[in-house]
Write a protein that holds these residues in place. Sequence first.
Motif, PDB file in Angstrom:
ATOM      1  N   UNK A 238       0.741  -1.216   0.051  1.00 42.49           N
ATOM      2  CA  UNK A 238       0.073   0.004  -0.071  1.00 42.49           C
ATOM      3  C   UNK A 238       0.990   1.107  -0.012  1.00 42.49           C
ATOM      4  N   UNK A 239       0.157   2.251  -0.397  1.00 41.92           N
ATOM      5  CA  UNK A 239       0.705   3.732  -0.097  1.00 41.92           C
ATOM      6  C   UNK A 239      -0.255   4.614   0.655  1.00 41.92           C
TER       7      UNK A 239
ATOM      8  N   UNK B 207      -0.874   2.429  -9.112  1.00 36.45           N
ATOM      9  CA  UNK B 207       0.042   1.672  -8.276  1.00 36.45           C
ATOM     10  C   UNK B 207       0.465   0.392  -9.194  1.00 36.45           C
ATOM     11  N   UNK B 208       1.676  -0.031  -8.785  1.00 34.59           N
ATOM     12  CA  UNK B 208       2.056  -1.107  -9.533  1.00 34.59           C
ATOM     13  C   UNK B 208       3.366  -1.666  -8.743  1.00 34.59           C
ATOM     14  N   UNK B 209       3.878  -2.993  -9.115  1.00 35.43           N
ATOM     15  CA  UNK B 209       5.125  -3.479  -8.585  1.00 35.43           C
ATOM     16  C   UNK B 209       5.896  -4.159  -9.727  1.00 35.43           C
ATOM     17  N   UNK B 210       7.174  -4.294  -9.448  1.00 40.66           N
ATOM     18  CA  UNK B 210       8.031  -4.831 -10.174  1.00 40.66           C
ATOM     19  C   UNK B 210       8.730  -5.879  -9.559  1.00 40.66           C
ATOM     20  N   UNK B 211       8.297  -7.113  -9.757  1.00 40.13           N
ATOM     21  CA  UNK B 211       8.701  -8.253  -8.352  1.00 40.13           C
ATOM     22  C   UNK B 211      10.236  -8.667  -8.674  1.00 40.13           C
ATOM     23  N   UNK B 212      10.799  -8.489  -9.879  1.00 44.21           N
ATOM     24  CA  UNK B 212      12.297  -8.760 -10.168  1.00 44.21           C
ATOM     25  C   UNK B 212      13.045  -7.724  -9.304  1.00 44.21           C
TER      26      UNK B 212
ATOM     27  N   UNK C 278      -2.171  -2.739  -3.672  1.00 44.51           N
ATOM     28  CA  UNK C 278      -2.050  -3.639  -4.801  1.00 44.51           C
ATOM     29  C   UNK C 278      -1.802  -4.980  -4.098  1.00 44.51           C
ATOM     30  N   UNK C 279      -2.822  -6.072  -4.489  1.00 45.28           N
ATOM     31  CA  UNK C 279      -2.593  -7.414  -4.099  1.00 45.28           C
ATOM     32  C   UNK C 279      -1.807  -8.299  -4.805  1.00 45.28           C
ATOM     33  N   UNK C 280      -1.380  -9.478  -4.328  1.00 41.70           N
ATOM     34  CA  UNK C 280      -0.583 -10.250  -4.727  1.00 41.70           C
ATOM     35  C   UNK C 280      -0.889 -10.841  -6.308  1.00 41.70           C
TER      36      UNK C 280
ATOM     37  N   UNK D 141      -6.296  -3.808  -7.806  1.00 40.29           N
ATOM     38  CA  UNK D 141      -5.762  -2.691  -7.302  1.00 40.29           C
ATOM     39  C   UNK D 141      -6.986  -1.810  -6.638  1.00 40.29           C
ATOM     40  N   UNK D 142      -6.743  -1.099  -5.674  1.00 42.40           N
ATOM     41  CA  UNK D 142      -7.769  -0.302  -5.265  1.00 42.40           C
ATOM     42  C   UNK D 142      -7.316   1.123  -4.804  1.00 42.40           C
TER      43      UNK D 142
END
Length: 113
Positions: A33-34, A67-72, A49-51, A55-56
């Motif tokens: 979360x932010x 919102x986003x994520x970069x797993x690597x 952002x959930x796994x 998103x919400x």
Amino acid sequence: QLQASGGGLVQVGGSLRLSCATSTRIIGIKAMRWYRQAPGKEREWVATIAPNGSVNYVDSVKGRFSISRDRAKRTLYLQMNTLEPEDTAVYSCNIDTVYGTCWGQGTLVTVSS
């Protein structure tokens, strides 16, 4: 363990991208979360952002923030567009896991009119 960055001074209508990097691999993540805290106000949830990638957003940022994520890269992002003076705040990242919650230090975003 969490390091937020990317804040700064921007004019109304401008954009910023915040990053929140983790120094180690975090397991058992339930959500990322932010949050933000404006001067003199309570901390406010901004986005999740959930796994599974769902998103919400708080209503005030819908259509403007992403919102986003970069797993690597082990990094969480918050792309902020069409910024408004009301977006001025210290933004912090939060990772909620089955073992507890991690908070990153905040990064200041100032939107000038």
